[in-house]
Design an enzyme around this catalytic site. Structure first.
Site, PDB file in Angstrom:
ATOM      1  N   LYS A   8       0.848  -1.209   0.000  1.00 32.99           N
ATOM      2  CA  LYS A   8       0.000   0.000   0.000  1.00 32.99           C
ATOM      3  C   LYS A   8       0.875   1.248   0.000  1.00 32.99           C
ATOM      4  O   LYS A   8       2.051   1.206   0.411  1.00 32.99           O
ATOM      5  CB  LYS A   8      -0.929   0.022   1.229  1.00 32.99           C
ATOM      6  CG  LYS A   8      -0.252  -0.070   2.613  1.00 32.99           C
ATOM      7  CD  LYS A   8       0.300   1.215   3.192  1.00 32.99           C
ATOM      8  CE  LYS A   8       0.935   1.021   4.581  1.00 32.99           C
ATOM      9  NZ  LYS A   8       1.790   2.103   5.004  1.00 32.99           N
ATOM     10  N   SER A  99       1.910  -6.741   7.171  1.00 31.52           N
ATOM     11  CA  SER A  99       0.470  -6.739   7.451  1.00 31.52           C
ATOM     12  C   SER A  99      -0.293  -7.369   6.291  1.00 31.52           C
ATOM     13  O   SER A  99      -1.276  -8.091   6.489  1.00 31.52           O
ATOM     14  CB  SER A  99      -0.038  -5.309   7.641  1.00 31.52           C
ATOM     15  OG  SER A  99       0.692  -4.655   8.633  1.00 31.52           O
ATOM     16  N   ASP A 132      -2.391  -2.351  10.675  1.00 27.70           N
ATOM     17  CA  ASP A 132      -2.730  -2.278   9.245  1.00 27.70           C
ATOM     18  C   ASP A 132      -3.337  -3.576   8.711  1.00 27.70           C
ATOM     19  O   ASP A 132      -3.738  -3.623   7.545  1.00 27.70           O
ATOM     20  CB  ASP A 132      -1.466  -1.974   8.413  1.00 27.70           C
ATOM     21  CG  ASP A 132      -1.075  -0.506   8.482  1.00 27.70           C
ATOM     22  OD1 ASP A 132      -1.926   0.319   8.890  1.00 27.70           O
ATOM     23  OD2 ASP A 132       0.074  -0.181   8.131  1.00 27.70           O
TER      24      ASP A 132
HETATM   25  P1  ATP Z   1       3.860  -0.488   8.093  1.00 33.77           P
HETATM   26  O1  ATP Z   1       3.837   0.419   6.900  1.00 33.77           O
HETATM   27  O2  ATP Z   1       2.588  -1.275   8.290  1.00 33.77           O
HETATM   28  O3  ATP Z   1       4.378   0.130   9.334  1.00 33.77           O
HETATM   29  P2  ATP Z   1       6.250  -1.636   7.066  1.00 33.77           P
HETATM   30  O4  ATP Z   1       5.982  -1.836   5.618  1.00 33.77           O
HETATM   31  O5  ATP Z   1       7.032  -0.408   7.430  1.00 33.77           O
HETATM   32  O6  ATP Z   1       4.879  -1.660   7.808  1.00 33.77           O
HETATM   33  P3  ATP Z   1       6.859  -4.415   7.292  1.00 33.77           P
HETATM   34  O7  ATP Z   1       7.525  -4.725   6.000  1.00 33.77           O
HETATM   35  O8  ATP Z   1       5.454  -4.859   7.455  1.00 33.77           O
HETATM   36  O9  ATP Z   1       6.998  -2.867   7.638  1.00 33.77           O
HETATM   37  O10 ATP Z   1       7.808  -5.043   8.442  1.00 33.77           O
HETATM   38  C1  ATP Z   1       7.858  -4.591   9.761  1.00 33.77           C
HETATM   39  C2  ATP Z   1       8.564  -5.658  10.602  1.00 33.77           C
HETATM   40  O11 ATP Z   1       7.725  -6.799  10.713  1.00 33.77           O
HETATM   41  C3  ATP Z   1       9.870  -6.141  10.001  1.00 33.77           C
HETATM   42  O12 ATP Z   1      10.956  -5.571  10.670  1.00 33.77           O
HETATM   43  C4  ATP Z   1       9.850  -7.654  10.130  1.00 33.77           C
HETATM   44  O13 ATP Z   1      10.849  -8.127  11.002  1.00 33.77           O
HETATM   45  C5  ATP Z   1       8.489  -8.009  10.718  1.00 33.77           C
HETATM   46  N1  ATP Z   1       7.739  -8.989   9.898  1.00 33.77           N
HETATM   47  C6  ATP Z   1       7.031 -10.016  10.353  1.00 33.77           C
HETATM   48  N2  ATP Z   1       6.439 -10.687   9.365  1.00 33.77           N
HETATM   49  C7  ATP Z   1       6.777 -10.091   8.217  1.00 33.77           C
HETATM   50  C8  ATP Z   1       6.476 -10.341   6.854  1.00 33.77           C
HETATM   51  N3  ATP Z   1       5.677 -11.345   6.463  1.00 33.77           N
HETATM   52  N4  ATP Z   1       6.980  -9.482   5.934  1.00 33.77           N
HETATM   53  C9  ATP Z   1       7.766  -8.433   6.332  1.00 33.77           C
HETATM   54  N5  ATP Z   1       8.084  -8.184   7.604  1.00 33.77           N
HETATM   55  C10 ATP Z   1       7.602  -8.988   8.563  1.00 33.77           C
END
Ligand code: ATP
Length: 282
Positions: A8, A99, A132
């Site tokens: 997203k 998420s 999220d």
């Molecule tokens: P948001 O925008 O919702 O804050 P994000 O995109 O910044 O999320 P994600 O890629 O969702 O961050 O990852 C956040 C943390 O979640 C990572 O540091 C990782 O260790 C953990 N994590 C757990 N499961 C997953 C997964 N399936 N994919 C990515 N990260 C994951």
């Protein structure tokens, strides 16, 4: 069962207040885009999650927690599930990949085991795993409030084209929020221009209405972000900003052809390692 779990982008993100539970109340517009993690889920006697990014394999993956959560609600029906994730969405990047994977696995296990959970029930289960996650149950352009879990679908007049640049630096969401100085007397930025622009397909209003309160904090933590936004605008993006808590930056482009051209020009011309994607709203 194979599923594509989309990323997203936040076209607008205002932080309204800090809550007693440590979360923040936000106002945000999120749109799903055509950058997907590829997930395979199969029935199994045990719970397992493998990922091509080995650091994400195992119990800490949100997908693992999704299966455990459903197993605890339906102990007689679910023994386990084996999940394989081919990671295409950059991690800890502001693109919601974890998420999205979590929501995709909740939906897959719901189907595989005929649990007949409604979308509302899946969202209630999902919010316990991440703010999220409910958004990714229906995954459509939406105006969200609360911690991002109060979701109102939006009609968008036309598809939007974007170029994304991820500087290959992970930035944990909590570190950005904890450095944010919320000034509760300040007037929140109005979302109306963006909503009007999206509804009418008016690019000028979309561009002028886009905003992210977390941008300044993100720029301080990952200074290259500023440079990447400048590159996007220099090459012809109409506006560039950070998605979520960053550090991925995205430029909104006038047409899919513009996005394609901008991506090509950027790919050969950066002095540092970045991932560049050309995506559309879905
Ligand atoms: P948001 O925008 O919702 O804050 P994000 O995109 O910044 O999320 P994600 O890629 O969702 O961050 O990852 C956040 C943390 O979640 C990572 O540091 C990782 O260790 C953990 N994590 C757990 N499961 C997953 C997964 N399936 N994919 C990515 N990260 C994951």
């Amino acid at each position: 069962m194979k599923i594509n779990a989309p990323a997203k982008l936040n076209l607008f993100l205002e932080v309204l207040s800090k809550r007693k539970d440590g979360y923040h109340n936000i106002e945000t517009v999120m749109v799903p885009v055509s950058l997907f993690d590829e997930i395979t889920v199969d029935e199994s006697d045990k719970v397992s999650v493998e990922c091509d990014n080995k650091l994400l394999s195992g119990k800490n993956n949100l997908a693992f927690k999704a299966v455990l959560q459903l197993k605890s609600i339906f102990p007689g029906k679910i023994k386990g599930a084996s999940v394989y994730i081919k990671k295409k969405i950059p991690v800890a990047a502001g693109l919601g990949g974890g998420s999205s994977d979590c929501a995709a696995v909740l939906k897959a296990v719901n189907n595989i085991y005929n649990l007949a959970l409604s979308s509302l029930e899946l969202k209630e289960i999902g919010v316990k795993l991440g703010a999220d996650v409910p958004y990714f149950i229906d995954t459509q352009a939406s105006l969200c409030h609360g911690i991002g879990d109060e979701i109102k679908p939006l009609k968008i007049a036309s598809k939007l084209s974007f170029v994304l640049i991820n500087p290959q630096v992970e930035l944990p969401t909590h570190s950005v929020y904890s450095s944010l100085k919320t000034n509760l007397t300040q007037k929140p930025k109005s979302i109306n221009m963006l909503l009007h622009g999206l509804y009418k397909g008016d690019m000028a209003d979309i561009v002028n209405g886009m905003f992210n309160r977390l941008q300044d904090v993100c720029e301080k933590k990952v200074p290259i972000v500023r440079e990447l936004m400048a590159v996007l605008c220099e090459k012809g993006a109409l506006k560039a900003m950070v998605s979520g808590s960053g550090p991925t930056v995205f430029g909104v482009c006038g047409t899919p052809d513009d996005a394609e051209r901008i991506k090509k020009e950027i790919c050969g011309n950066l002095n540092f390692e970045c991932s560049v994607f050309n995506v559309e709203s879905i």
